[in-house]
Design an enzyme around this catalytic site. Structure first.
Site, PDB file in Angstrom:
ATOM      1  N   ASP A 103       0.781  -1.441  -0.096  1.00 38.24           N
ATOM      2  CA  ASP A 103       0.011   0.182  -0.081  1.00 38.24           C
ATOM      3  C   ASP A 103       0.761   1.412  -0.094  1.00 38.24           C
ATOM      4  OD1 ASP A 103       0.788  -0.519   2.731  1.00 38.24           O
ATOM      5  OD2 ASP A 103      -1.134   0.305   3.409  1.00 38.24           O
TER       6      ASP A 103
ATOM      7  N   ILE B 237       3.720 -10.144   0.691  1.00 33.60           N
ATOM      8  CA  ILE B 237       3.199 -11.404   1.329  1.00 33.60           C
ATOM      9  C   ILE B 237       2.203 -11.482   2.255  1.00 33.60           C
ATOM     10  CG2 ILE B 237       5.652 -12.346   1.108  1.00 33.60           C
ATOM     11  CD1 ILE B 237       6.175 -12.456   3.715  1.00 33.60           C
ATOM     12  N   ASP B 238       1.964 -10.400   2.793  1.00 30.05           N
ATOM     13  CA  ASP B 238       0.794 -10.232   3.983  1.00 30.05           C
ATOM     14  C   ASP B 238      -0.576 -10.618   3.538  1.00 30.05           C
ATOM     15  OD1 ASP B 238       3.075  -9.675   5.551  1.00 30.05           O
ATOM     16  OD2 ASP B 238       2.781  -7.597   5.521  1.00 30.05           O
TER      17      ASP B 238
ATOM     18  N   ARG C 220       2.263  -7.880  10.693  1.00 29.33           N
ATOM     19  CA  ARG C 220       2.336  -6.828  11.578  1.00 29.33           C
ATOM     20  C   ARG C 220       0.782  -6.428  11.757  1.00 29.33           C
ATOM     21  NH1 ARG C 220       7.123  -4.797   9.398  1.00 29.33           N
ATOM     22  NH2 ARG C 220       5.941  -3.307   8.225  1.00 29.33           N
TER      23      ARG C 220
ATOM     24  N   ILE D 296      -8.216 -33.214  -9.964  1.00 31.77           N
ATOM     25  CA  ILE D 296      -7.066 -32.460 -10.654  1.00 31.77           C
ATOM     26  C   ILE D 296      -7.609 -31.929 -11.977  1.00 31.77           C
ATOM     27  CG2 ILE D 296      -5.327 -33.786  -9.107  1.00 31.77           C
ATOM     28  CD1 ILE D 296      -4.395 -35.090 -11.933  1.00 31.77           C
TER      29      ILE D 296
ATOM     30  N   ASN E 266     -10.347 -30.471 -13.014  1.00 29.09           N
ATOM     31  CA  ASN E 266     -11.101 -29.209 -12.538  1.00 29.09           C
ATOM     32  C   ASN E 266     -12.006 -29.297 -13.958  1.00 29.09           C
ATOM     33  OD1 ASN E 266     -11.736 -27.018 -11.605  1.00 29.09           O
ATOM     34  ND2 ASN E 266     -10.243 -25.629 -12.476  1.00 29.09           N
TER      35      ASN E 266
HETATM   36  P1  ATP Z   1       5.283  -3.609   2.113  1.00 29.87           P
HETATM   37  O1  ATP Z   1       3.972  -4.141   2.330  1.00 29.87           O
HETATM   38  O2  ATP Z   1       6.433  -4.662   1.945  1.00 29.87           O
HETATM   39  O3  ATP Z   1       5.705  -2.700   3.269  1.00 29.87           O
HETATM   40  P2  ATP Z   1       4.953  -1.057   0.963  1.00 29.87           P
HETATM   41  O4  ATP Z   1       4.752  -0.806  -0.580  1.00 29.87           O
HETATM   42  O5  ATP Z   1       3.753  -0.783   1.641  1.00 29.87           O
HETATM   43  O6  ATP Z   1       5.177  -2.611   1.012  1.00 29.87           O
HETATM   44  P3  ATP Z   1       6.473   0.861   2.189  1.00 29.87           P
HETATM   45  O7  ATP Z   1       7.876   0.794   2.730  1.00 29.87           O
HETATM   46  O8  ATP Z   1       5.404   1.671   2.665  1.00 29.87           O
HETATM   47  O9  ATP Z   1       6.402  -0.459   1.358  1.00 29.87           O
HETATM   48  O10 ATP Z   1       6.731   1.826   0.646  1.00 29.87           O
HETATM   49  C1  ATP Z   1       7.601   1.586  -0.525  1.00 29.87           C
HETATM   50  C2  ATP Z   1       8.264   2.881  -1.132  1.00 29.87           C
HETATM   51  O11 ATP Z   1       7.273   3.558  -1.699  1.00 29.87           O
HETATM   52  C3  ATP Z   1       8.967   3.704   0.026  1.00 29.87           C
HETATM   53  O12 ATP Z   1      10.129   3.615   0.293  1.00 29.87           O
HETATM   54  C4  ATP Z   1       8.567   5.276  -0.740  1.00 29.87           C
HETATM   55  O13 ATP Z   1       9.768   5.421  -1.743  1.00 29.87           O
HETATM   56  C5  ATP Z   1       7.245   4.928  -1.584  1.00 29.87           C
HETATM   57  N1  ATP Z   1       6.274   5.612  -0.750  1.00 29.87           N
HETATM   58  C6  ATP Z   1       5.422   5.057   0.178  1.00 29.87           C
HETATM   59  N2  ATP Z   1       4.684   5.938   0.769  1.00 29.87           N
HETATM   60  C7  ATP Z   1       4.592   7.018   0.097  1.00 29.87           C
HETATM   61  C8  ATP Z   1       4.162   8.216   0.042  1.00 29.87           C
HETATM   62  N3  ATP Z   1       3.227   8.729   0.766  1.00 29.87           N
HETATM   63  N4  ATP Z   1       4.588   9.144  -0.945  1.00 29.87           N
HETATM   64  C9  ATP Z   1       5.685   9.171  -1.676  1.00 29.87           C
HETATM   65  N5  ATP Z   1       6.243   7.891  -1.725  1.00 29.87           N
HETATM   66  C10 ATP Z   1       5.950   6.830  -0.796  1.00 29.87           C
END
Ligand code: ATP
Length: 776
Positions: free
Chosen positions: A117, A163-164, A208, A538, A540
């Site tokens: 997200d 993965i979550d 988490r 299998i 289907n």
């Molecule tokens: P996971 O589920 O593995 O945590 P994720 O996509 O939610 O994946 P984040 O660390 O939240 O992982 O985001 C990945 C990258 O996306 C961040 O390092 C950043 O570069 C970018 N990002 C996240 N939120 C924002 C935001 N609000 N504005 C701009 N860039 C963002």
């Protein structure tokens, strides 16, 4: 300063960038492969942005054009081959300004982002700022008006790689089933030690804010207790957990105790519930020798399971289509899946809902948080509770509503038959029904009636069936025999044992058996009971469903088989394997395995095989091998369903390819045979077995107290449970709209319309296989 940059000519072809961001997840490579190849197929150029958003900010060699051959073999690789990073600079506007400049300079105005997200929020922020970023780049002289002119709109499409499985609006994220597989494999192994020493194990899994992995692994392994962040236990849970575990061990004789805890588990007051807490409680209060296992990063790595390969491929293809469809005013979509249907959902709506779940949990509004998770998640939670705590007084039905429910397996064994039976038995015991197993199908039932000294009709006890949670095949025995072979005796058995409902688990024969019983109701009133088929085969190929238990287990087995033999063709060998799949007259397994392994082609009965096709494919293979380079060189796979052609057998096809290759490459036939029925059922087959079996039991309960004639008059009293599009539904067998009349191709033993048939085209597109002309 932009003036020092060479003026950018608008590209002749559309350029689509793809990046992976956030935590890596198995399947991300499959998504990148599909985006790259589909983009090229659609006449666009594909660019990989390495190291997530950091690559966009830094530009240069981190943004690279991708060619068809560059993604060869990526489906079977874990992690993300184009790298991922958490980019602090992209979070700030100056970083995004630099990213925008790099994109314009490379002529990229569409971005497919695969991540969680956070990554998708970043993508949306970028899109909404895009016009302002371009303006600023011109105002500061970094770019000229002419340079930005062709790039007024940025198209963003999201793919959820995580993965979550924590994104709202989609049933599954790319990577979640692979991770679940890793967890479940580990717990299956722990079973042996736990049982041998009568130990307790507390297993901590990732999650988490989302308990999907914890809940699904608890269902898949029949854990005694599970802790998830969005559904904290009641106060006093320590006593309740100890009572359940004591009951399971002392009264029911269970030798192993498994408690699963999500890393973000907490109580109603948001106090963390840690694995060590739980271990202390079990050790001190119950004197149970308890160990903690924290699975950690093993949950993230490894190759993607069949489902993630299939999902990432189809979603990658859909992402490119969405890029090409999106208009300047339409909201950025994220590609989602509901049951079996790939859909597009407004990206920010999905992100907002996801964030809302976290904030509701933080404000202790757990029930609302559960509501915002998919309905399926709550259903799974109920199903788990219903089966983990049998004979709970609150769940027990009044005597007049209790039923004698017979369970029978019909047809060939398939992964998931045992877990479905276990779920049905546990649910029955929770509600006060009597679960009765019929051993060895309908012939077993009739044999028993003839007073053979074999007990083939008997009540099942909880402990016995509890052990079937991860066992492949059919523990109660399955048989292809149909009731029509001995209808009279079958009916008298139904009367003798006073069955109130019949639960049939199996494939096309199970469907046929239910149909025969339904049609014989006029002659034999004993069959005027609710009858449900839970498809398990299998192949289907059961009408009324797009998914049968066992098909996922089979696909995973085939994927492992194909990966292994493909690797056996080392980089010095050019070899084509013609792999024969099962599936009878249905090409489902060959086609979906083709998608999951990146096969050159899938030969299926629905299309047949002809000489022209073979010659074209040989020409294509010759061309294909001539473009293979060094490390990218590996064996190639053609999947051939066992019934695809009577003349062009698997060996014939392999021999013909070898002959016509004229020494440029080799060819071998490979027949995995019954290996495809799989060992232990896959987690997907286990969790779906539970959910569908319980839905069948609940459906039976709606008939309690009704007369035989009332039951027979209700079309839904004989039906099939299945996935259709985005829903799980029960379809009636009989009636003018029933499956027997409208959807069944009785001769070919498959549904008249096969939902997956168009996937053949995707297999061909992604392998680059020509389907007309001479194959050059
Ligand atoms: P996971 O589920 O593995 O945590 P994720 O996509 O939610 O994946 P984040 O660390 O939240 O992982 O985001 C990945 C990258 O996306 C961040 O390092 C950043 O570069 C970018 N990002 C996240 N939120 C924002 C935001 N609000 N504005 C701009 N860039 C963002």
């Amino acid at each position: 300063m932009a003036t020092s940059q060479a003026p950018v000519e608008p590209p002749k072809r559309r350029r689509i960038g793809v990046l992976t961001s956030g935590g890596d997840a198995p399947g991300m490579n499959g998504a990148v492969r599909a985006v790259v190849r589909m983009a090229i197929h659609c006449g666009c150029e594909a660019y990989a942005v390495h190291e997530g958003y950091e690559g966009l900010v830094q530009g240069g060699s981190l943004i690279r054009q991708m060619h068809w051959e560059d993604v060869r073999g990526w489906l079977s690789r874990g992690g993300t081959l184009i790298g991922s990073a958490r980019s602090a600079s992209f979070r700030e506007r100056p970083g995004r300004l630099q990213a925008a400049k790099n994109m314009v300079l490379r002529g990229i105005d569409a971005l497919v982002v695969c991540g969680g997200d956070g990554s998708l929020t970043g993508a949306d922020v970028f899109r909404s700022e895009w016009p302002g970023l371009l303006r600023e780049l011109v105002d500061t002289g970094e770019l000229t008006e002419a340079q930005i002119k062709p790039y007024q709109v940025l198209n963003i499409v999201g793919l959820v790689g995580s993965i979550d499985n924590d994104m709202s609006s989609t049933d599954a994220t790319i990577g979640c089933y692979s991770s679940l597989t890793r967890i479940v494999d580990a717990i299956d192994d722990i079973f042996d030690t736990a049982s041998s020493h009568q130990r307790g194990f507390v297993i901590e899994v990732m999650g988490r804010h989302c308990g999907w992995l914890a809940l699904m692994s608890a269902i898949s392994t029949g854990a005694d207790w599970v802790f998830i962040p969005e559904m904290p236990p009641h106060d006093g849970w320590e006593d309740e957990m100890c009572a359940t575990i004591t009951k399971n061990r002392k009264e029911r004789g269970k030798r192993r105790t498994i408690v699963i805890v999500a890393e973000g588990a907490q109580d109603l007051h948001l106090n963390k519930i840690s694995s060590d807490n739980i271990k202390d409680i079990l050790s001190k209060r119950l004197g149970l020798d308890t160990r903690v296992t924290i699975l950690g990063h093993t949950q993230r790595g490894g190759p993607a399971c069949a489902y993630d390969r299939w999902l990432s491929t189809l979603q990658g293809v859909e992402a490119v289509k969405a890029v090409l469809d999106t208009t300047p005013t339409s909201p950025s979509p994220v590609i989602t899946i509901r049951e079996n249907k790939i859909e597009r959902t407004p990206l920010m709506e999905a992100v907002k809902l996801t964030k809302k779940v976290s904030s509701l949990i933080e404000s202790k509004e757990f029930s609302k948080a559960m509501d915002l998770r998919d309905a399926e998640f709550r259903e799974y939670h109920h199903a788990y509770i219903n089966t983990a705590t049998p004979d709970h007084p609150k769940m027990m039905l009044p005597d007049k509503k209790k039923m004698r429910i017979a369970i029978i397996h019909v047809g060939a064994p398939a992964g998931g038959m045992n877990p479905a039976t276990r779920a049905a038995v546990a649910y029955c015991l929770t509600r006060g029904h009597t679960p009765i197993a019929i051993h060895n199908g309908f012939p077993g039932l009739c044999r028993h009636h003839a007073d053979q000294p074999i007990s083939s009709v008997r009540e099942v006890q909880w402990l016995e069936s509890d052990n079937w949670v991860n066992v492949g095949g059919s523990e109660i025995g399955t048989n292809r025999g149909l009731p029509a072979e001995n209808m009279e005796t079958t009916a008298s058995c139904f009367e003798k044992y006073k069955f109130d409902a019949l639960f049939i688990v199996g494939g096309f024969e199970a469907f046929t058996a239910a149909s025969q019983l339904r049609q014989a109701r006029g002659q034999y009133p004993a069959f005027k009971i609710p009858i449900m088929v839970l498809p398990a085969t299998i192949s289907n190929n059961v009408p009324g469903t797009e998914y049968s238990l066992g098909s996922d287990t089979c696909l995973n087995t085939l994927v492992t088989f194909c990966d292994t033999i493909r690797q056996s063709a080392s980089s010095t060998r050019r070899r084509v394997f013609v792999v024969e799949t099962q599936g009878g007259q249905s090409g489902y397994i060959a086609t979906t395995a083709g998608l999951a392994v990146g096969a050159v082609a899938s030969y299926i009965p629905e299309e047949g095989i002809d000489l022209k096709m073979l010659l074209r494919d040989i020409t294509f293979l010759r061309h294909n091998f001539s473009h293979d380079k060094g490390a990218n060189r590996a064996g190639k796979i053609i999947l051939r369903n066992e019934c695809a052609s009577k003349t062009y057998t698997t060996q014939f096809v392999a021999d013909m390819i070898a002959e016509e290759a004229k020494g440029r490459f080799e060819s071998r036939a490979a027949v995995p045979g019954h290996f495809q029925q799989g060992g232990n059922p896959s987690p997907m087959d286990r969790v779906r077995a539970l959910r569908m079996a319980i839905k069948c039991m609940q459906h039976f309960e709606t008939f309690a107290g009704k007369s035989p004639d009332e039951i027979a008059a209700d079309e839904l009293s004989a039906g099939v449970i299945g996935v259709k599009g985005s829903e799980v539904i029960i379809s009636p067998l009989g009636g003018s709209n029933g499956l027997e009349a409208t959807e069944t191709d009785w001769k070919r033993r498959r549904p008249k319309t096969e939902f997956w048939i168009n996937l053949q085209e995707v297999v061909n597109i992604l392998s680059g296989r020509p389907t007309n002309g001479d194959g050059e």
